[in-house]
Design an enzyme around this catalytic site. Structure first.
Site, PDB file in Angstrom:
ATOM      1  N   HIS A  55       0.833  -1.199   0.000  1.00 58.73           N
ATOM      2  CA  HIS A  55       0.000   0.000   0.000  1.00 58.73           C
ATOM      3  C   HIS A  55       0.869   1.251   0.000  1.00 58.73           C
ATOM      4  CE1 HIS A  55      -3.986   1.960   1.018  1.00 58.73           C
ATOM      5  NE2 HIS A  55      -4.303   1.034   0.133  1.00 58.73           N
ATOM      6  N   ASP A 101      -9.323  11.385  -4.589  1.00 57.15           N
ATOM      7  CA  ASP A 101      -8.220  11.190  -3.663  1.00 57.15           C
ATOM      8  C   ASP A 101      -7.575  12.551  -3.427  1.00 57.15           C
ATOM      9  OD1 ASP A 101      -5.754   9.937  -2.368  1.00 57.15           O
ATOM     10  OD2 ASP A 101      -6.838   8.146  -3.020  1.00 57.15           O
ATOM     11  N   HIS A 111     -12.004   8.474  -1.645  1.00 51.98           N
ATOM     12  CA  HIS A 111     -10.858   7.662  -1.249  1.00 51.98           C
ATOM     13  C   HIS A 111      -9.800   8.494  -0.523  1.00 51.98           C
ATOM     14  CE1 HIS A 111      -7.531   4.647  -2.167  1.00 51.98           C
ATOM     15  NE2 HIS A 111      -8.493   3.885  -1.694  1.00 51.98           N
ATOM     16  N   GLU A 160       2.781   0.627   4.317  1.00 56.59           N
ATOM     17  CA  GLU A 160       2.263   1.982   4.083  1.00 56.59           C
ATOM     18  C   GLU A 160       3.406   2.991   4.078  1.00 56.59           C
ATOM     19  OE1 GLU A 160      -0.933   2.588   3.609  1.00 56.59           O
ATOM     20  OE2 GLU A 160      -1.987   0.867   4.493  1.00 56.59           O
TER      21      GLU A 160
END
Length: 466
Positions: A151, A182, A372, A400
């Protein structure tokens, strides 16, 4: 042996997830950073602007193009990006082009669709038709997709970093009349781009577990199990190489952060430290209302301290898993309703603060488009740009990253306020938990499956891994 020696520390972190405020501030003060001029940091307004900036940067690249995303999809949007990469390589054969996507996600079809070889089939077809030069890697964060995916986010083109939580397909790039919103930022800074590129070279390209996908023969996941175990151990210790710059009057301190695992997770620790240090206002953006327990507890502390909190989440119909009732029901379609139930419990627990205006929860919705967004704004001088969904999965399973922006001179304040104002144009403030749709009004198939989950307590498990 090292893991055994760290066991008491890990146990203490699990039992006492919150540092004292002074300790949290010391963590932030000790973070290294790049001093980047404020005018070298730009907020792009929408998916169309992001797509245009991406394609333009690819066409003008002279040295390197590195793309990291969950996936690059086999559709018009994904093919447009691949076409641009191959065209750039044809124009400049010396150009370094590497794409990193999740290993598991790339080799399966879409959820609910027929079985296929996934996006990797497109990658191999392009390589066979147009020749070598664009290297596409699969990154296996875990043995199975359910327990962790790549991610990490970011596009590095020469000395520019384009950062967004978006992946690359039709809806993220607003190609077919719909979009998935986003956040999109462009940072022009060679040293930051170099640091992010070096991380990919050191931990991905040189890693035994990370393999090419656009080649005729791809190893099985099972054959990579030992390499994946070693890769995960490497990620436990991985960090971006960041200097201790000196901040000028017109500069912003930018720190790239990595997040991996349940403990010793720098991104998680910094997010909690930022929240604990909030003085006046917090703005939290998340697409799925499923906050990790430590975040929920810190938000409760902030409310008791009198801090103003704003949370923006997508309406359940703006969730990318939402299935409109006329369409055939699939189990994945339960998720938006589970998230709405989480939000209902949170709003019920904080009715007083919502009524007083201290807590403001916004539901975003714009037609049949989806939401998102992720990230934080703390007071007027700190922002976090990230792909982290701020949910238990991101907190413990996925790999992440994020960019911490500290702006003591408030050089970015106007840009951040403009971004927040634009987001609220399609959002409605939740007046109370009663304003959410009653579960009694959910479609019959949804009600039946939710009751089954609640009865077996599987809803708790789903909230931990989705």
């Amino acid at each position: 042996m090292n893991n055994l020696m760290k066991a008491p520390q890990r146990l203490a972190k699990r039992m006492l997830p919150f540092q004292q405020k002074g300790v949290a501030q010391a963590l932030l003060d000790a973070l290294p950073f790049f001093a980047i001029p404020a005018d070298a940091i730009e907020v792009l307004p929408d998916p169309a602007a992001f797509r245009q900036a991406l394609l333009q940067a690819i066409a003008q690249a002279t040295r390197r193009i590195l793309i990291v995303a969950l996936y690059l999809q086999d559709d018009d949007g994904g093919r447009e990006v691949l076409d641009a990469l191959y065209a750039a390589r044809t124009k400049n054969p010396a150009l370094q082009i590497s794409v990193f996507v999740d290993w598991h996600r790339a080799q399966r079809g879409l959820i609910g669709k027929q079985k296929s070889e996934g996006n990797a089939g497109m990658y191999r077809e392009y390589d066979k038709r147009l020749g070598p030069g664009v290297l596409i890697y699969g990154v296996p964060v875990q043995n199975r997709e359910l327990f962790g995916v790549l991610h990490l986010k970011g596009v590095i083109i020469d000395d520019t970093v384009l950062y967004s939580g978006a992946s690359f397909n039709d809806v993220y790039l607003a190609k077919q009349g719909r979009y998935r919103l986003d956040r999109y930022h462009r940072l022009q800074h060679r040293e930051l781009a170099d640091a992010m590129a070096e991380f990919l070279r050191r931990h991905f390209v040189e890693g035994e577990a990370v393999r090419r996908l656009n080649v005729p023969e791809v190893p099985t996941t099972r054959s990579l199990y030992p390499a994946i175990r070693t890769f995960r151990q490497d990620l436990d210790q991985a960090r971006y190489d960041v200097p201790h710059d000196v901040l000028g009057d017109t500069d912003v301190a930018v720190t790239p952060l990595l997040g991996f695992g349940r403990v010793d997770n720098v991104l998680n620790d910094v997010l909690l430290a930022l929240l604990r240090g909030a003085r006046r206002r917090v703005i939290l953006l998340t697409p799925y209302f499923n906050l990790p327990r430590p975040v929920r507890l810190v938000l409760g502390q902030l409310l008791r301290r009198g801090c103003e909190i704003h949370i923006m989440v997508g309406d359940k119909t703006a969730n990318d898993f939402y299935i409109p009732p006329p369409q055939p029901f699939r189990t994945i379609g339960l998720l938006p309703y589970l998230y709405e139930n989480n939000l209902r419990r949170f709003a019920r627990a904080h009715r007083k603060q919502i009524a007083s205006g201290q807590l403001n929860v916004y539901l975003w919705r714009d037609g049949d488009n989806s939401y998102h967004l992720k990230g934080l704004f703390v007071d007027d001088d700190v922002a976090v740009i990230t792909g982290n969904n701020l949910n238990p999965r991101a907190w413990a399973l996925d790999l992440e990253n994020g960019l911490l922006l500290r702006d003591p001179a408030h050089r970015l304040k106007a840009k951040h306020e403009a971004e927040w104002t634009a987001l609220k144009q399609h959002a409605v403030r939740l007046s109370s938990d009663f304003a959410l749709e009653s579960p009694r009004s959910y479609p019959a198939e949804v009600r039946k499956n939710l009751k089954r989950l609640n009865r077996t307590r599987l809803d708790r498990l789903v909230n931990r891994i989705m």
